[in-house]
Design a protein around this motif. Structure first.
Motif, PDB file in Angstrom:
ATOM      1  N   LEU A  60       0.831  -1.203   0.000  1.00  0.00           N
ATOM      2  CA  LEU A  60       0.000   0.000   0.000  1.00  0.00           C
ATOM      3  C   LEU A  60       0.867   1.255   0.000  1.00  0.00           C
ATOM      4  O   LEU A  60       0.559   2.237  -0.692  1.00  0.00           O
ATOM      5  N   SER A  61       1.958   1.225   0.753  1.00  0.00           N
ATOM      6  CA  SER A  61       2.861   2.376   0.788  1.00  0.00           C
ATOM      7  C   SER A  61       3.449   2.647  -0.599  1.00  0.00           C
ATOM      8  O   SER A  61       3.506   3.797  -1.053  1.00  0.00           O
ATOM      9  N   GLY A  62       3.875   1.582  -1.279  1.00  0.00           N
ATOM     10  CA  GLY A  62       4.415   1.750  -2.629  1.00  0.00           C
ATOM     11  C   GLY A  62       3.366   2.239  -3.609  1.00  0.00           C
ATOM     12  O   GLY A  62       3.636   3.098  -4.459  1.00  0.00           O
ATOM     13  N   LEU A  63       2.165   1.703  -3.488  1.00  0.00           N
ATOM     14  CA  LEU A  63       1.068   2.110  -4.373  1.00  0.00           C
ATOM     15  C   LEU A  63       0.806   3.607  -4.225  1.00  0.00           C
ATOM     16  O   LEU A  63       0.709   4.351  -5.217  1.00  0.00           O
ATOM     17  N   ARG A  64       0.728   4.062  -2.973  1.00  0.00           N
ATOM     18  CA  ARG A  64       0.417   5.466  -2.732  1.00  0.00           C
ATOM     19  C   ARG A  64       1.578   6.389  -3.086  1.00  0.00           C
ATOM     20  O   ARG A  64       1.357   7.556  -3.415  1.00  0.00           O
ATOM     21  N   SER A  65       2.809   5.882  -3.033  1.00  0.00           N
ATOM     22  CA  SER A  65       3.954   6.730  -3.377  1.00  0.00           C
ATOM     23  C   SER A  65       3.884   7.196  -4.827  1.00  0.00           C
ATOM     24  O   SER A  65       4.452   8.230  -5.179  1.00  0.00           O
ATOM     25  N   VAL A  66       3.182   6.453  -5.669  1.00  0.00           N
ATOM     26  CA  VAL A  66       3.022   6.824  -7.076  1.00  0.00           C
ATOM     27  C   VAL A  66       1.665   7.483  -7.323  1.00  0.00           C
ATOM     28  O   VAL A  66       1.565   8.479  -8.047  1.00  0.00           O
ATOM     29  N   LEU A  67       0.609   6.943  -6.716  1.00  0.00           N
ATOM     30  CA  LEU A  67      -0.741   7.445  -7.002  1.00  0.00           C
ATOM     31  C   LEU A  67      -1.042   8.776  -6.318  1.00  0.00           C
ATOM     32  O   LEU A  67      -1.765   9.605  -6.875  1.00  0.00           O
ATOM     33  N   ASP A  68      -0.521   8.983  -5.107  1.00  0.00           N
ATOM     34  CA  ASP A  68      -0.793  10.246  -4.409  1.00  0.00           C
ATOM     35  C   ASP A  68      -0.339  11.462  -5.218  1.00  0.00           C
ATOM     36  O   ASP A  68      -1.117  12.411  -5.402  1.00  0.00           O
TER      37      ASP A  68
ATOM     38  N   ALA B 164      -0.028  11.718  -8.275  1.00  0.00           N
ATOM     39  CA  ALA B 164      -0.823  11.800  -9.505  1.00  0.00           C
ATOM     40  C   ALA B 164      -2.260  12.224  -9.228  1.00  0.00           C
ATOM     41  O   ALA B 164      -3.074  12.318 -10.158  1.00  0.00           O
ATOM     42  N   GLY B 165      -2.590  12.475  -7.954  1.00  0.00           N
ATOM     43  CA  GLY B 165      -3.926  12.953  -7.605  1.00  0.00           C
ATOM     44  C   GLY B 165      -4.957  11.853  -7.420  1.00  0.00           C
ATOM     45  O   GLY B 165      -6.164  12.129  -7.448  1.00  0.00           O
ATOM     46  N   PHE B 166      -4.518  10.615  -7.205  1.00  0.00           N
ATOM     47  CA  PHE B 166      -5.439   9.502  -7.023  1.00  0.00           C
ATOM     48  C   PHE B 166      -5.554   9.125  -5.548  1.00  0.00           C
ATOM     49  O   PHE B 166      -4.595   9.262  -4.793  1.00  0.00           O
ATOM     50  N   THR B 167      -6.722   8.644  -5.164  1.00  0.00           N
ATOM     51  CA  THR B 167      -6.918   8.079  -3.842  1.00  0.00           C
ATOM     52  C   THR B 167      -7.017   6.559  -3.961  1.00  0.00           C
ATOM     53  O   THR B 167      -7.309   6.028  -5.040  1.00  0.00           O
ATOM     54  N   VAL B 168      -6.775   5.870  -2.849  1.00  0.00           N
ATOM     55  CA  VAL B 168      -6.822   4.405  -2.830  1.00  0.00           C
ATOM     56  C   VAL B 168      -7.838   3.959  -1.781  1.00  0.00           C
ATOM     57  O   VAL B 168      -7.777   4.382  -0.624  1.00  0.00           O
ATOM     58  N   ALA B 169      -8.772   3.123  -2.194  1.00  0.00           N
ATOM     59  CA  ALA B 169      -9.721   2.487  -1.270  1.00  0.00           C
ATOM     60  C   ALA B 169      -9.301   1.031  -1.107  1.00  0.00           C
ATOM     61  O   ALA B 169      -8.912   0.382  -2.079  1.00  0.00           O
ATOM     62  N   VAL B 170      -9.364   0.520   0.125  1.00  0.00           N
ATOM     63  CA  VAL B 170      -8.908  -0.839   0.419  1.00  0.00           C
ATOM     64  C   VAL B 170     -10.072  -1.675   0.925  1.00  0.00           C
ATOM     65  O   VAL B 170     -10.874  -1.213   1.738  1.00  0.00           O
ATOM     66  N   ALA B 171     -10.155  -2.917   0.454  1.00  0.00           N
ATOM     67  CA  ALA B 171     -11.163  -3.863   0.942  1.00  0.00           C
ATOM     68  C   ALA B 171     -10.492  -5.190   1.259  1.00  0.00           C
ATOM     69  O   ALA B 171      -9.529  -5.593   0.603  1.00  0.00           O
ATOM     70  N   ASP B 172     -11.008  -5.869   2.273  1.00  0.00           N
ATOM     71  CA  ASP B 172     -10.509  -7.155   2.746  1.00  0.00           C
ATOM     72  C   ASP B 172     -11.423  -8.250   2.197  1.00  0.00           C
ATOM     73  O   ASP B 172     -12.598  -8.320   2.563  1.00  0.00           O
ATOM     74  N   LEU B 173     -10.888  -9.101   1.331  1.00  0.00           N
ATOM     75  CA  LEU B 173     -11.695 -10.145   0.698  1.00  0.00           C
ATOM     76  C   LEU B 173     -12.322 -11.075   1.737  1.00  0.00           C
ATOM     77  O   LEU B 173     -13.501 -11.433   1.633  1.00  0.00           O
ATOM     78  N   ARG B 174     -11.549 -11.436   2.756  1.00  0.00           N
ATOM     79  CA  ARG B 174     -12.047 -12.354   3.776  1.00  0.00           C
ATOM     80  C   ARG B 174     -13.244 -11.765   4.516  1.00  0.00           C
ATOM     81  O   ARG B 174     -14.286 -12.418   4.674  1.00  0.00           O
ATOM     82  N   LEU B 175     -13.104 -10.515   4.971  1.00  0.00           N
ATOM     83  CA  LEU B 175     -14.183  -9.880   5.721  1.00  0.00           C
ATOM     84  C   LEU B 175     -15.419  -9.654   4.862  1.00  0.00           C
ATOM     85  O   LEU B 175     -16.549  -9.878   5.305  1.00  0.00           O
ATOM     86  N   GLU B 176     -15.199  -9.180   3.650  1.00  0.00           N
ATOM     87  CA  GLU B 176     -16.346  -8.846   2.785  1.00  0.00           C
ATOM     88  C   GLU B 176     -17.148 -10.088   2.416  1.00  0.00           C
ATOM     89  O   GLU B 176     -18.375 -10.086   2.469  1.00  0.00           O
TER      90      GLU B 176
END
Length: 335
Positions: free
Chosen positions: A86-94, A96-108
Motif C-alpha cells: 500500500l505504501s508503494g502504491l500510494r507513493s506513485v498514485l498520491d 498523480a492525484g489519485f486516492t486508494v480504497a482498500v477492501a478485505d476479501l475475507r471480511l467482505e
C-alpha cells in the motif's frame, strides 16, 4: 426546538461570488490551469480558504468521467504484508492525484458482500488485486486490472501483472538455512498460490542438497494460528528440527510461540526464517530473518501500470517479475 437552519456547504458559486470572478475562472484555478491572472488566482484561493470550500469529487468525476480513485483488494487485514504494498502504491498514485480504497476479501465475503461490486459502485478507475479472489468475481469488472503477487489470475483475465519470484524466494530461504549448517529443515506451508510457489522452491533446494523435504500445514491457512498448529504437527513428527522456514512472517510468529512452548529457544536450539519482510519481522521482540519480495516496489510498479493502462487502454498486457532477497536479522544461527 431551535429555529436555526442546518449549515450548508459552500459551493463553487459562493467562491466565485466571494472572489468577484466567474464560476469558470474558479474551475480553472481548481485545475491549476495556466494563463490565469495572479491577482484573480489569489482572490479565488483566499475565498476558498475563508469559506472552507471543498471541491465535489462527484461533480469532478461527472465532468471528467474519472474519479481518480483505485480499489485495492487484499486477502486479510490481519496479515501486515500488505502495508508495504500500500505504501508503494500510494507513493506513485498520491502525487498523480489519485486516492486508494482498500477492501478485505475475507471480511467482505464473510459478510455476504462482493468487494469488487463495492468498488465498482464507487466508480473506481482501476483495481489492484492483491488477493486470491475468485475469477468470476473479476471477470466482468470492466475497469483496468492489475494483479499484484502470485495469484494465478492472469491466465484467466486480461490483466497486467507484477509479482515477486516466490519460487526463487522459497529456494533462497532453504539455501540460506543450509548454508548456515542446518540439515533438518521444516517448512510450514499453507493453501494458496504464493505458498505453493514458496513450497516448490524449498523442495527444489532440499532435493538438490540431498536432504529430505519436511513440509507441514499444506491443507491449512497461513495466519499466526496456522503457524502455531503447523509447528505443533511438525514437532510431533520431528521433535527437534535444526531450522524452520515459514511461508510468511505471520506463520513464523505462530511457529515461534509453539517452539517456545516446547522449550526450544530461537535461534539457540532452532533457527527460524519467515517470508514477506513485513513490519512484524523487524519488531525488536522478534528480529526475524525473512525473505523480502519487495512488496513496496510491487505496489509502486502496480500503480505505474494503472496509470499507464488508463492512458493506453489497448496496449498489450504487461508482466513484471521482481527478484526477492534475504534480510538477515537474529533468528538464524550458524551451526
Amino acid at each position: 426546538m431551535s429555529g436555526s437552519s442546518k449549515p450548508t456547504r459552500p459551493t463553487i458559486y459562493d467562491v466565485a461570488r466571494q472572489a468577484g470572478v466567474s464560476k469558470s475562472l474558479v474551475s480553472l484555478v481548481l485545475r491549476n490551469a495556466p494563463h490565469v491572472a495572479e491577482a484573480k488566482r489569489e482572490a479565488v484561493k483566499a475565498a476558498i480558504a475563508e469559506l472552507g470550500y471543498r471541491p465535489s469529487r462527484a461533480a469532478s468525476a461527472l465532468a471528467s468521467q474519472r474519479t481518480n480513485s483505485v480499489g485495492l483488494l487484499i486477502d486479510d487485514f490481519r496479515n501486515p504484508w500488505f502495508v508495504e504494498l500500500l505504501s508503494g502504491l500510494r507513493s506513485v498514485l498520491d502525487p498523480a492525484g489519485f486516492t486508494v480504497a482498500v477492501a478485505d476479501l475475507r471480511l467482505e465475503t464473510a459478510s455476504g458482500r462482493n468487494p469488487v461490486d463495492g468498488f465498482l459502485a464507487q466508480h473506481v478507475d482501476a483495481l489492484v488485486i492483491a488477493a486470491e479472489a475468485p475469477v468470476d468475481m473479476l471477470r466482468n469488472a470492466r475497469v483496468p486490472l492489475v494483479v499484484a503477487g502470485s495469484r494465478g489470475l492472469s491466465a484467466h483475465l486480461e490483466a497486467d501483472v507484477v509479482t515477486s519470484d516466490d519460487g526463487a524466494g522459497g529456494r533462497m530461504a532453504a539455501e540460506h538455512l543450509l548454508a548456515a549448517g542446518h540439515r533438518s529443515i521444516v517448512h510450514l506451508s499453507g493453501t494458496g498460490e504464493p505458498a505453493a510457489h514458496r513450497r516448490r522452491g524449498y523442495r527444489d533446494a532440499m532435493s538438490d542438497a540431498g536432504r529430505e523435504p519436511l513440509v507441514f500445514g499444506t491443507d491449512g491457512g497461513t495466519d499466526e494460528a496456522d503457524g502455531f498448529r503447523g509447528m505443533q504437527q511438525a514437532l510431533a513428527a520431528v521433535p527437534e528440527p535444526d531450522a524452520v522456514f515459514a511461508a510468511n512472517d505471520l506463520m513464523a510468529a505462530g511457529a515461534l510461540a509453539a517452539l517456545r512452548d516446547s522449550g526450544l529457544s530461537v535461534p539457540e536450539r532452532v533457527s527460524l526464517i519467515g517470508y514477506d519482510n513485513s513490519p512484524l519481522a523487524a519488531y525488536e521482540y522478534l528480529r526475524l530473518s525473512s525473505v523480502d519480495p519487495h512488496n513496496r516496489e510491487i505496489g509502486a510498479e502496480s500503480a505505474r501500470m494503472v496509470l499507464s493502462r488508463l492512458e493506453s487502454p489497448d496496449a498489450p498486457p504487461r508482466r513484471t517479475l521482481l527478484g526477492p532477497t534475504v534480510v538477515e536479522r537474529s533468528s538464524v544461527a550458524v551451526r
